[in-house]
Design a protein around this motif. Sequence first.
Motif, PDB file in Angstrom:
ATOM      1  N   ARG A 159       1.519 -10.633  -8.018  1.00 33.25           N
ATOM      2  CA  ARG A 159       0.109 -10.310  -8.274  1.00 33.25           C
ATOM      3  C   ARG A 159      -0.846 -11.347  -7.683  1.00 33.25           C
ATOM      4  NH1 ARG A 159      -3.524  -7.941  -8.313  1.00 33.25           N
ATOM      5  NH2 ARG A 159      -4.873  -6.951  -9.829  1.00 33.25           N
ATOM      6  N   TYR A 160      -0.449 -12.629  -7.784  1.00 35.06           N
ATOM      7  CA  TYR A 160      -1.434 -13.668  -7.474  1.00 35.06           C
ATOM      8  C   TYR A 160      -1.117 -14.541  -6.266  1.00 35.06           C
ATOM      9  CZ  TYR A 160      -2.943 -12.327 -12.143  1.00 35.06           C
ATOM     10  OH  TYR A 160      -3.352 -11.605 -13.223  1.00 35.06           O
ATOM     11  N   SER A 161       0.150 -14.633  -5.848  1.00 34.03           N
ATOM     12  CA  SER A 161       0.450 -15.559  -4.744  1.00 34.03           C
ATOM     13  C   SER A 161       0.217 -14.880  -3.396  1.00 34.03           C
ATOM     14  CB  SER A 161       1.895 -16.047  -4.831  1.00 34.03           C
ATOM     15  OG  SER A 161       2.766 -15.032  -4.398  1.00 34.03           O
ATOM     16  N   LYS A 162       0.049 -15.696  -2.372  1.00 31.22           N
ATOM     17  CA  LYS A 162      -0.156 -15.162  -1.015  1.00 31.22           C
ATOM     18  C   LYS A 162       1.090 -14.376  -0.577  1.00 31.22           C
ATOM     19  CE  LYS A 162      -2.179 -15.025   3.119  1.00 31.22           C
ATOM     20  NZ  LYS A 162      -2.721 -15.967   4.032  1.00 31.22           N
ATOM     21  N   LEU A 165       0.992 -11.027  -2.143  1.00 30.73           N
ATOM     22  CA  LEU A 165      -0.001 -10.175  -1.474  1.00 30.73           C
ATOM     23  C   LEU A 165       0.567  -9.625  -0.165  1.00 30.73           C
ATOM     24  CD1 LEU A 165      -3.423 -12.061  -1.779  1.00 30.73           C
ATOM     25  CD2 LEU A 165      -2.700 -10.005  -2.951  1.00 30.73           C
ATOM     26  N   VAL A 166       1.255 -10.504   0.575  1.00 31.57           N
ATOM     27  CA  VAL A 166       1.831 -10.087   1.866  1.00 31.57           C
ATOM     28  C   VAL A 166       2.877  -8.988   1.643  1.00 31.57           C
ATOM     29  CG1 VAL A 166       3.365 -10.869   3.717  1.00 31.57           C
ATOM     30  CG2 VAL A 166       1.352 -12.211   3.138  1.00 31.57           C
ATOM     31  N   ARG A 168       3.091  -6.882  -0.917  1.00 37.54           N
ATOM     32  CA  ARG A 168       2.430  -5.632  -1.336  1.00 37.54           C
ATOM     33  C   ARG A 168       1.706  -4.977  -0.164  1.00 37.54           C
ATOM     34  NH1 ARG A 168      -1.185  -8.005  -5.590  1.00 37.54           N
ATOM     35  NH2 ARG A 168      -2.098  -5.942  -5.846  1.00 37.54           N
ATOM     36  N   ALA A 169       1.050  -5.792   0.642  1.00 39.97           N
ATOM     37  CA  ALA A 169       0.335  -5.244   1.802  1.00 39.97           C
ATOM     38  C   ALA A 169       1.337  -4.669   2.811  1.00 39.97           C
ATOM     39  CB  ALA A 169      -0.507  -6.337   2.461  1.00 39.97           C
ATOM     40  N   MET A 172       2.494  -1.304   1.866  1.00 37.08           N
ATOM     41  CA  MET A 172       1.462  -0.276   2.050  1.00 37.08           C
ATOM     42  C   MET A 172       1.273   0.091   3.513  1.00 37.08           C
ATOM     43  SD  MET A 172      -1.517  -1.315  -0.612  1.00 37.08           S
ATOM     44  CE  MET A 172      -0.960  -2.666  -1.595  1.00 37.08           C
ATOM     45  N   ASN A 173       1.314  -0.892   4.397  1.00 40.20           N
ATOM     46  CA  ASN A 173       1.066  -0.603   5.811  1.00 40.20           C
ATOM     47  C   ASN A 173       1.735  -1.670   6.682  1.00 40.20           C
ATOM     48  OD1 ASN A 173       0.005  -0.049   8.359  1.00 40.20           O
ATOM     49  ND2 ASN A 173      -1.961   0.615   7.526  1.00 40.20           N
ATOM     50  N   ILE A 177      -0.078  -5.099   8.699  1.00 42.48           N
ATOM     51  CA  ILE A 177       0.229  -6.476   8.287  1.00 42.48           C
ATOM     52  C   ILE A 177       0.777  -7.270   9.480  1.00 42.48           C
ATOM     53  CG2 ILE A 177       2.597  -6.144   7.396  1.00 42.48           C
ATOM     54  CD1 ILE A 177      -0.030  -8.179   5.589  1.00 42.48           C
ATOM     55  N   VAL A 284       2.353   2.493  -8.501  1.00 39.73           N
ATOM     56  CA  VAL A 284       1.735   1.652  -7.471  1.00 39.73           C
ATOM     57  C   VAL A 284       1.457   2.585  -6.306  1.00 39.73           C
ATOM     58  CG1 VAL A 284       2.050  -0.317  -5.934  1.00 39.73           C
ATOM     59  CG2 VAL A 284       2.999  -0.375  -8.224  1.00 39.73           C
ATOM     60  N   SER A 285       0.185   2.957  -6.122  1.00 37.34           N
ATOM     61  CA  SER A 285      -0.133   3.941  -5.087  1.00 37.34           C
ATOM     62  C   SER A 285      -0.233   3.278  -3.728  1.00 37.34           C
ATOM     63  CB  SER A 285      -1.455   4.622  -5.425  1.00 37.34           C
ATOM     64  OG  SER A 285      -2.474   3.663  -5.444  1.00 37.34           O
ATOM     65  N   GLY A 286      -0.396   4.116  -2.722  1.00 39.21           N
ATOM     66  CA  GLY A 286      -0.640   3.607  -1.375  1.00 39.21           C
ATOM     67  C   GLY A 286       0.618   3.162  -0.652  1.00 39.21           C
TER      68      GLY A 286
ATOM     69  N   PHE B  93      -5.541  -2.077   2.985  1.00 36.76           N
ATOM     70  CA  PHE B  93      -4.486  -2.057   1.974  1.00 36.76           C
ATOM     71  C   PHE B  93      -5.131  -1.566   0.685  1.00 36.76           C
ATOM     72  CE2 PHE B  93      -3.416  -5.686   4.832  1.00 36.76           C
ATOM     73  CZ  PHE B  93      -2.438  -5.013   5.537  1.00 36.76           C
ATOM     74  N   TYR B  94      -4.893  -0.290   0.376  1.00 33.55           N
ATOM     75  CA  TYR B  94      -5.648   0.404  -0.658  1.00 33.55           C
ATOM     76  C   TYR B  94      -5.543  -0.217  -2.049  1.00 33.55           C
ATOM     77  CZ  TYR B  94      -7.115   4.235   2.337  1.00 33.55           C
ATOM     78  OH  TYR B  94      -7.718   4.983   3.311  1.00 33.55           O
ATOM     79  N   ASP B  95      -4.349  -0.722  -2.396  1.00 33.79           N
ATOM     80  CA  ASP B  95      -4.174  -1.263  -3.752  1.00 33.79           C
ATOM     81  C   ASP B  95      -4.696  -2.681  -3.896  1.00 33.79           C
ATOM     82  OD1 ASP B  95      -3.177   0.916  -4.934  1.00 33.79           O
ATOM     83  OD2 ASP B  95      -1.090   0.285  -4.979  1.00 33.79           O
ATOM     84  N   LEU B  96      -4.945  -3.343  -2.788  1.00 36.03           N
ATOM     85  CA  LEU B  96      -5.454  -4.709  -2.852  1.00 36.03           C
ATOM     86  C   LEU B  96      -6.974  -4.672  -2.943  1.00 36.03           C
ATOM     87  CD1 LEU B  96      -3.321  -6.697  -0.227  1.00 36.03           C
ATOM     88  CD2 LEU B  96      -2.708  -5.932  -2.490  1.00 36.03           C
ATOM     89  N   ARG B 103      -7.912 -12.196   1.949  1.00 32.68           N
ATOM     90  CA  ARG B 103      -7.007 -13.328   1.792  1.00 32.68           C
ATOM     91  C   ARG B 103      -5.699 -13.098   2.552  1.00 32.68           C
ATOM     92  NH1 ARG B 103      -4.119 -15.307  -3.582  1.00 32.68           N
ATOM     93  NH2 ARG B 103      -3.190 -17.188  -2.756  1.00 32.68           N
ATOM     94  N   VAL B 104      -5.187 -11.871   2.476  1.00 33.56           N
ATOM     95  CA  VAL B 104      -3.918 -11.571   3.133  1.00 33.56           C
ATOM     96  C   VAL B 104      -4.058 -11.670   4.665  1.00 33.56           C
ATOM     97  CG1 VAL B 104      -3.933  -9.045   3.506  1.00 33.56           C
ATOM     98  CG2 VAL B 104      -1.880 -10.142   2.695  1.00 33.56           C
TER      99      VAL B 104
END
Lengths: 290, 237
Positions: A159-162, A165-166, A168-169, A172-173, A177, A284-286, B93-96, B103-104
Amino acid sequence: MELFINLAINGVAMGMLIFLIASGLTLIFGLMSVLNFAHGGLFAWGAYSGVFFYVLLDNFWLGILLAIVTGILLGWITEFLIVRPVYGNHIRQILITLGFMLVLTEMLKVVFGPNIINAPTPEYLQGSWMIGDITIIKYRAFIIAVGLILFIVMYSVLRYSKVGLVVRAGVMNKEMIQALGVNIKKVFVIVFMVGSALAALGGALFAPSSGAIYAEMGMEFGIFAFIVVIIGGMGSIPGSLLAALLVGMANTFTAYYVPILSMVVTMLIMLVVLIFRPQGLFNVSGVSNK
Amino acid sequence: MSQQPLLNLEKVNTHIDQFHILQNVNFTVKKGELTLLLGRNGAGKTTTLRTIIGLNPPTKGRVMFNGEDISAIPPYKIAKKGIGYVPEDQGIFYDLTVGENMRVAMMKEDDATQKRLESSLELFPDLKKFWKKPGGQLSGGQKQMLSIARAFVNETDLLLIDEPSKGLAPVIVEKVIEAIEKIKEHTTVVLVEQNFYMAKRLGDRFYILDDGLSVHEGYMNELDENEELKRKYLGIG
């Protein structure tokens, strides 16, 4: 009332054990969308290596640590040899990982023998505490604590670390990324290895709880992990925890009150959730394979 | 303004599955300029950008950036060399949240990047307002702003922007034009655009692609005066 509380504590402990098994699959299947049916095999290898090193070195914690290392190594082999050529193709993933699951199971018999092996619990985690009429088994309390810590760490990192985020991103795509300078293949290998390490950790912690381990345990509990990830919602850590607790409680209560139902209650929960919330409890969508 | 080419596509051919999309495309981008890629739908404009960033690497020919051949380099390494990419679908990134999307994208977390983040937010103040809102809940214009800001937050020598006006209301298009005008002061830009008004406002030079071939190039003022060219390849007039 004491009976209800005792059953509830047992249910939570069982749920946490299921969460330990499913947490790695939440990353691999839930986030990366890889149908890794060999996950149960990694769980079984974790159980065997945990017990083997604990007995060999007479140190429970070293056993756990080396089980995690085994999981990381096997995870790397699984990703590199088995999963990498079939990313994005679910049918091939099912076929090849099921095959690898059989290989992992048979290899356990080759290395450790085909018989059931006793899994000892360290002395300081044996026995129970009594609070009034409520019995708290020490090892179950330990499992609940480990499960909670694991949940907090996994949730916070994602949820919070870089890095979180990478990941999760990237799920999604994948294209975008990479265009932002991230080597997503490397990230996914690491995620796969972490997921495998969690499966092995689950196995190593499960072994003392059940008292005995056997090669086919991976096949049995691997399915449990998939069900929990589906009920919880793909890629959701809180969803997996909630689903695991739900399944654990339902199993414990039905085993006591309606034993005949305990075999099917997990499937019934999945059925109900899929009918009324096909996306799972927490969605978790997307998520795409782009 | 230096005339040294920043980007050079030499006889680039790109296949997607069995389709031969780009056929011997030659394309030069000079430092400090905004170069437009024009052409009808399916001409190969988006594929050209994807080939430059490495998402559809060339099957033949070379992509030279800053004098280095980047044809066989993976996209993440190309991005690190200083090429930013704003895709046609914005790639949010839709959920972010907006903040997390930014940031990403930040390759470094140093003072210079922080300064560029602040500049991006000055360029698009709406992003600051919706900082904690998930990217998927933004309007089309806000998504486009986020996508451009995200590409601009790193030190980029070249920014590839694919149809930023697509699907946007005229008032938002005006905002995007103003933002790209400001970005142009710092960075070289390659812009794919079907909106001729926007192209005319922003472009220094142009290339026209037709069926995967680069058929015409020149300065924007020349194109504006050439009715036949506009009618033949862009369907205008």
